[in-house]
Design a protein around this motif. Structure first.
Motif, PDB file in Angstrom:
ATOM      1  N   LEU A 122       0.853  -1.236  -0.132  1.00 27.30           N
ATOM      2  CA  LEU A 122       0.075   0.213   0.231  1.00 27.30           C
ATOM      3  C   LEU A 122       0.856   1.058   0.159  1.00 27.30           C
ATOM      4  O   LEU A 122       1.672   1.448   0.795  1.00 27.30           O
ATOM      5  CB  LEU A 122      -0.909   0.173   1.296  1.00 27.30           C
ATOM      6  CG  LEU A 122      -2.065  -1.007   1.305  1.00 27.30           C
ATOM      7  CD1 LEU A 122      -2.609  -0.980   2.547  1.00 27.30           C
ATOM      8  CD2 LEU A 122      -3.185  -0.923   0.126  1.00 27.30           C
ATOM      9  N   GLY A 123       0.684   2.021  -0.939  1.00 21.41           N
ATOM     10  CA  GLY A 123       1.540   3.247  -1.236  1.00 21.41           C
ATOM     11  C   GLY A 123       2.624   2.967  -1.780  1.00 21.41           C
ATOM     12  O   GLY A 123       3.921   3.278  -1.172  1.00 21.41           O
ATOM     13  N   THR A 124       2.743   2.331  -2.952  1.00 20.18           N
ATOM     14  CA  THR A 124       3.893   1.885  -3.405  1.00 20.18           C
ATOM     15  C   THR A 124       5.081   2.906  -4.090  1.00 20.18           C
ATOM     16  O   THR A 124       6.178   2.487  -4.002  1.00 20.18           O
ATOM     17  CB  THR A 124       3.664   0.818  -4.619  1.00 20.18           C
ATOM     18  OG1 THR A 124       4.815  -0.131  -4.781  1.00 20.18           O
ATOM     19  CG2 THR A 124       3.460   1.507  -5.927  1.00 20.18           C
ATOM     20  N   VAL A 145      -0.551  -0.581  -4.830  1.00 20.00           N
ATOM     21  CA  VAL A 145      -1.570   0.436  -4.814  1.00 20.00           C
ATOM     22  C   VAL A 145      -0.693   1.909  -4.525  1.00 20.00           C
ATOM     23  O   VAL A 145      -0.113   1.855  -3.708  1.00 20.00           O
ATOM     24  CB  VAL A 145      -2.517   0.220  -3.848  1.00 20.00           C
ATOM     25  CG1 VAL A 145      -3.779   1.384  -3.523  1.00 20.00           C
ATOM     26  CG2 VAL A 145      -3.418  -0.945  -4.210  1.00 20.00           C
ATOM     27  N   ASP A 146      -1.281   2.754  -5.333  1.00 20.34           N
ATOM     28  CA  ASP A 146      -0.928   4.285  -4.638  1.00 20.34           C
ATOM     29  C   ASP A 146      -1.801   5.154  -5.345  1.00 20.34           C
ATOM     30  O   ASP A 146      -2.569   5.032  -6.458  1.00 20.34           O
ATOM     31  CB  ASP A 146       0.345   4.621  -5.390  1.00 20.34           C
ATOM     32  CG  ASP A 146       1.225   5.834  -4.590  1.00 20.34           C
ATOM     33  OD1 ASP A 146       1.948   5.402  -3.884  1.00 20.34           O
ATOM     34  OD2 ASP A 146       0.636   6.902  -4.681  1.00 20.34           O
ATOM     35  N   VAL A 147      -1.941   6.114  -4.674  1.00 23.16           N
ATOM     36  CA  VAL A 147      -3.123   7.102  -5.020  1.00 23.16           C
ATOM     37  C   VAL A 147      -2.630   8.193  -6.239  1.00 23.16           C
ATOM     38  O   VAL A 147      -3.545   9.000  -6.800  1.00 23.16           O
ATOM     39  CB  VAL A 147      -3.677   7.917  -3.604  1.00 23.16           C
ATOM     40  CG1 VAL A 147      -2.552   8.860  -3.138  1.00 23.16           C
ATOM     41  CG2 VAL A 147      -4.941   8.605  -3.768  1.00 23.16           C
ATOM     42  N   GLY A 172      -5.368   4.326  -6.789  1.00 22.65           N
ATOM     43  CA  GLY A 172      -6.698   4.413  -5.784  1.00 22.65           C
ATOM     44  C   GLY A 172      -5.892   4.439  -4.614  1.00 22.65           C
ATOM     45  O   GLY A 172      -4.982   4.542  -4.182  1.00 22.65           O
ATOM     46  N   SER A 173      -7.006   4.781  -3.502  1.00 29.04           N
ATOM     47  CA  SER A 173      -6.770   5.246  -2.076  1.00 29.04           C
ATOM     48  C   SER A 173      -7.023   3.828  -1.127  1.00 29.04           C
ATOM     49  O   SER A 173      -7.766   3.261  -1.074  1.00 29.04           O
ATOM     50  CB  SER A 173      -7.613   6.326  -1.590  1.00 29.04           C
ATOM     51  OG  SER A 173      -7.340   6.534  -0.268  1.00 29.04           O
ATOM     52  N   TRP A 174      -5.756   3.678  -0.698  1.00 32.17           N
ATOM     53  CA  TRP A 174      -5.408   2.445   0.128  1.00 32.17           C
ATOM     54  C   TRP A 174      -6.399   1.096  -0.423  1.00 32.17           C
ATOM     55  O   TRP A 174      -6.088   0.610  -1.495  1.00 32.17           O
ATOM     56  CB  TRP A 174      -5.814   2.788   1.498  1.00 32.17           C
ATOM     57  CG  TRP A 174      -5.272   3.944   2.193  1.00 32.17           C
ATOM     58  CD1 TRP A 174      -5.573   4.942   2.820  1.00 32.17           C
ATOM     59  CD2 TRP A 174      -3.753   4.132   2.074  1.00 32.17           C
ATOM     60  NE1 TRP A 174      -4.710   5.875   3.109  1.00 32.17           N
ATOM     61  CE2 TRP A 174      -3.299   5.436   2.940  1.00 32.17           C
ATOM     62  CE3 TRP A 174      -2.637   3.353   1.468  1.00 32.17           C
ATOM     63  CZ2 TRP A 174      -2.121   5.913   2.920  1.00 32.17           C
ATOM     64  CZ3 TRP A 174      -1.351   3.905   1.697  1.00 32.17           C
ATOM     65  CH2 TRP A 174      -1.020   5.124   2.118  1.00 32.17           C
ATOM     66  N   PHE A 175      -7.370   0.687   0.439  1.00 31.77           N
ATOM     67  CA  PHE A 175      -8.116  -0.366  -0.085  1.00 31.77           C
ATOM     68  C   PHE A 175      -9.565  -0.241  -0.892  1.00 31.77           C
ATOM     69  O   PHE A 175     -10.175  -1.141  -1.159  1.00 31.77           O
ATOM     70  CB  PHE A 175      -8.493  -1.321   1.369  1.00 31.77           C
ATOM     71  CG  PHE A 175      -7.603  -1.643   2.142  1.00 31.77           C
ATOM     72  CD1 PHE A 175      -6.961  -2.810   1.956  1.00 31.77           C
ATOM     73  CD2 PHE A 175      -7.239  -0.787   3.249  1.00 31.77           C
ATOM     74  CE1 PHE A 175      -5.805  -3.122   2.838  1.00 31.77           C
ATOM     75  CE2 PHE A 175      -6.311  -1.426   4.195  1.00 31.77           C
ATOM     76  CZ  PHE A 175      -5.560  -2.341   3.913  1.00 31.77           C
ATOM     77  N   SER A 188       3.405  -1.928   3.933  1.00 31.11           N
ATOM     78  CA  SER A 188       3.355  -0.560   3.447  1.00 31.11           C
ATOM     79  C   SER A 188       4.379   0.255   4.319  1.00 31.11           C
ATOM     80  O   SER A 188       4.753  -0.187   5.123  1.00 31.11           O
ATOM     81  CB  SER A 188       1.799  -0.289   4.188  1.00 31.11           C
ATOM     82  OG  SER A 188       1.537   1.352   3.678  1.00 31.11           O
ATOM     83  N   ASN A 189       4.718   1.375   3.576  1.00 31.79           N
ATOM     84  CA  ASN A 189       5.427   2.228   4.147  1.00 31.79           C
ATOM     85  C   ASN A 189       4.659   3.671   3.828  1.00 31.79           C
ATOM     86  O   ASN A 189       4.846   4.347   2.726  1.00 31.79           O
ATOM     87  CB  ASN A 189       6.736   2.260   3.312  1.00 31.79           C
ATOM     88  CG  ASN A 189       7.596   3.732   3.946  1.00 31.79           C
ATOM     89  OD1 ASN A 189       7.051   4.206   5.009  1.00 31.79           O
ATOM     90  ND2 ASN A 189       8.829   4.128   3.202  1.00 31.79           N
ATOM     91  N   PRO A 190       3.720   3.903   4.663  1.00 37.29           N
ATOM     92  CA  PRO A 190       2.436   5.001   4.403  1.00 37.29           C
ATOM     93  C   PRO A 190       3.294   6.342   4.766  1.00 37.29           C
ATOM     94  O   PRO A 190       4.104   6.317   5.433  1.00 37.29           O
ATOM     95  CB  PRO A 190       1.615   4.476   5.497  1.00 37.29           C
ATOM     96  CG  PRO A 190       2.046   3.792   6.541  1.00 37.29           C
ATOM     97  CD  PRO A 190       3.447   2.951   6.266  1.00 37.29           C
ATOM     98  N   GLN A 210       4.282  15.968  -0.838  1.00 36.67           N
ATOM     99  CA  GLN A 210       3.761  15.849   0.666  1.00 36.67           C
ATOM    100  C   GLN A 210       2.786  14.909   0.864  1.00 36.67           C
ATOM    101  O   GLN A 210       2.765  14.522   1.760  1.00 36.67           O
ATOM    102  CB  GLN A 210       3.050  17.383   0.776  1.00 36.67           C
ATOM    103  CG  GLN A 210       3.681  18.419   0.745  1.00 36.67           C
ATOM    104  CD  GLN A 210       4.360  18.800   2.087  1.00 36.67           C
ATOM    105  OE1 GLN A 210       3.828  18.656   3.102  1.00 36.67           O
ATOM    106  NE2 GLN A 210       5.898  18.626   2.248  1.00 36.67           N
ATOM    107  N   VAL A 211       2.219  14.204  -0.349  1.00 39.78           N
ATOM    108  CA  VAL A 211       1.362  13.142  -0.141  1.00 39.78           C
ATOM    109  C   VAL A 211       2.044  11.809   0.215  1.00 39.78           C
ATOM    110  O   VAL A 211       1.570  11.025   0.513  1.00 39.78           O
ATOM    111  CB  VAL A 211       0.487  13.107  -1.656  1.00 39.78           C
ATOM    112  CG1 VAL A 211       1.584  12.658  -2.492  1.00 39.78           C
ATOM    113  CG2 VAL A 211      -0.569  12.031  -1.239  1.00 39.78           C
ATOM    114  N   ALA A 212       3.357  11.987   0.117  1.00 39.41           N
ATOM    115  CA  ALA A 212       4.249  10.684   0.300  1.00 39.41           C
ATOM    116  C   ALA A 212       4.570  10.798   1.955  1.00 39.41           C
ATOM    117  O   ALA A 212       5.172   9.870   2.377  1.00 39.41           O
ATOM    118  CB  ALA A 212       5.368  10.461  -0.438  1.00 39.41           C
ATOM    119  N   LEU A 213       4.559  12.044   2.369  1.00 43.29           N
ATOM    120  CA  LEU A 213       5.370  11.970   3.746  1.00 43.29           C
ATOM    121  C   LEU A 213       4.138  12.379   4.910  1.00 43.29           C
ATOM    122  O   LEU A 213       4.260  11.923   5.989  1.00 43.29           O
ATOM    123  CB  LEU A 213       6.187  13.334   3.661  1.00 43.29           C
ATOM    124  CG  LEU A 213       7.376  13.233   2.869  1.00 43.29           C
ATOM    125  CD1 LEU A 213       7.898  14.538   2.448  1.00 43.29           C
ATOM    126  CD2 LEU A 213       8.519  12.357   3.512  1.00 43.29           C
TER     127      LEU A 213
END
Ligand SMILES: C[S@@+](CC[C@H](N)C(=O)[O-])C[C@H]1O[C@@H](n2cnc3c(N)ncnc32)[C@H](O)[C@@H]1O
Length: 285
Positions: A122-124, A145-147, A172-175, A188-190, A210-213
Motif C-alpha cells: 500500500l502506497g508503493t 496500490v498508490d493514489v 486508488g486510495s488504500w483499499f 506498507s510504508n505509508p 507531501q502526499v508521500a510524507l
C-alpha cells in the motif's frame, strides 16, 4: 564554485571533486560526477587526472549548483539504489530509504519461495517494496496500490525496466479499489510525518511529495486507517507489516491490539530504533 566553464579550461576529475566538495557533501559530489561521466566509482579513483570535456564540466557545475540549492541527489541523477536494485525516481515519488529495506527483509521472511503467496503493498511510490518482493519471490503475486498517478507511472516504468511480471498496479486510495480481495501479507510504508512537523520544510524533505510524507496532526492517520481496514483484506493467519516513525512503535502496537491482531511485534533498524511493526490476523496455534 571555483571552476568556471570555458573551452580553454582543463579540469581533472580530482580537481572537479575537490572543488565541488567545498560546497557539497563528498559522496554527493562523487555520485554526481559518476552520473555525468557515466562511470563507476572505481573509474574516478583510478583516473584522477582525466580531463573533463567542456560539456561534462558544464553539466557537473549545473548539478552541483542544484545540489547547493538543496535538490536531492537522487532527483538529479534520476535513480536510487534500494536493496539489490537500481530504481528510477523523480519528484513524483519518495526517494526510497535504507530503513525501508528492513521492512522488505521481514516481508521476505514471511513469504515462501516455493509456493504462491498474495502480497499487497500500500502506497508503493517508486515500487521499491513491491518490486523487490516480486523479484525475490517469483512465485508470489504482488499488488501495488498508490493514489498518485505520477507515482504509478514511475512504478510501472521500474517494473518494466527490471522485467518484473508478477506485479499488478492499481491506482486508488488504500483499499478502495480492492473490494472483496484478500492477501496473505499486507506491507506498507505509508506517510507518517505529522503535518506540522518542521522537518517537512527542511533538507531533502522539502522536495519530496507531501502526499508521500504527511499524515494528519499526529502522523498516524494513514497507519490508523490501514490497521483498521486490513482485517477485511487479510486471509486467516495473514500478516500486516508496516514502517513507521522513530517514536510511533508503541502507538502502532496499541492500534494493532485494538483491532485484535496477534503476535504483535516491533522490529529495530540498525540503530536499534523500532521502525517496523506488525501483527498476524486470527492466528490459531
Ligand atoms: C512514504 S511513501 C512510500 C513510497 C514507497 N513505498 C517507499 O517505501 O519508498 C508513501 C506513499 O503512499 C502514497 N499514498 C499517500 N496517500 C495514499 C492513499 N490514500 N492511498 C494510496 N497511497 C497513498 C504516496 O503517494 C506515496 O507514494
Amino acid at each position: 564554485m571555483i571552476f568556471q566553464c570555458s573551452k580553454m579550461q582543463r579540469v581533472t576529475i580530482s580537481q572537479a571533486l575537490t572543488s565541488a566538495c567545498r560546497d557539497i557533501d563528498r559522496i554527493d559530489a562523487r555520485l554526481l560526477l559518476q552520473y555525468v561521466l557515466d562511470a563507476a566509482q572505481a573509474h574516478l579513483l583510478t583516473h584522477p587526472d582525466q580531463i573533463l570535456t567542456a560539456q561534462q564540466l558544464e553539466e557537473f557545475r549545473r548539478l552541483v549548483e542544484r545540489r547547493i540549492d538543496g535538490v536531492p541527489v537522487a532527483y538529479l541523477t534520476g535513480e536510487r539504489a534500494f536493496y539489490d536494485l537500481i530504481l528510477s525516481v523523480n519528484e513524483a515519488v519518495l526517494i526510497p530509504r535504507p530503513e525501508t529495506e528492513l521492512l522488505v527483509e521481514l516481508a521476505l521472511q514471511l513469504i515462501p519461495l516455493d509456493r504462491p503467496c498474495r502480497v499487497l503493498d500500500l502506497g508503493t511510490g517508486s515500487g521499491a517494496i513491491a518490486i523487490t518482493i516480486a523479484k525475490h519471490r517469483p512465485q508470489s503475486h504482488v499488488t501495488a496500490v498508490d493514489v498518485s498517478p505520477a507515482a504509478m507511472a514511475v512504478c510501472q516504468s521500474n517494473a518494466q525496466n527490471l522485467q518484473i511480471h508478477n506485479l499488478q498496479l492499481i491506482e486508488g486510495s488504500w483499499f478502495d479499489e480492492l473490494s472483496g480481495e484478500r492477501f496473505d501479507l499486507i506491507v506498507s510504508n505509508p506517510p507518517y510525518v505529522a503535518g506540522n512537523d518542521p522537518h517537512l520544510q527542511q533538507g531533502d524533505l522539502r522536495f519530496e511529495p507531501q502526499v508521500a510524507l504527511a499524515a494528519g496532526d499526529d502522523g498516524l492517520s494513514c497507519i490508523n486507517h490501514i490497521i483498521h481496514k486490513a482485517p477485511d483484506h487479510l486471509e486467516k493467519g495473514g500478516w500486516l507489516l508496516f514502517e513507521h516513525g522513530y517514536n510511533q512503535a508503541s502507538a502502532c502496537r496499541r492500534l494493532l491490539q485494538d483491532r485484535d491482531f496477534s503476535n504483535i511485534c516491533s522490529h529495530p533498524d540498525l540503530a536499534g530504533i523500532m521502525r517496523v511493526s506488525g501483527g498476524q490476523l486470527n492466528f490459531v496455534e
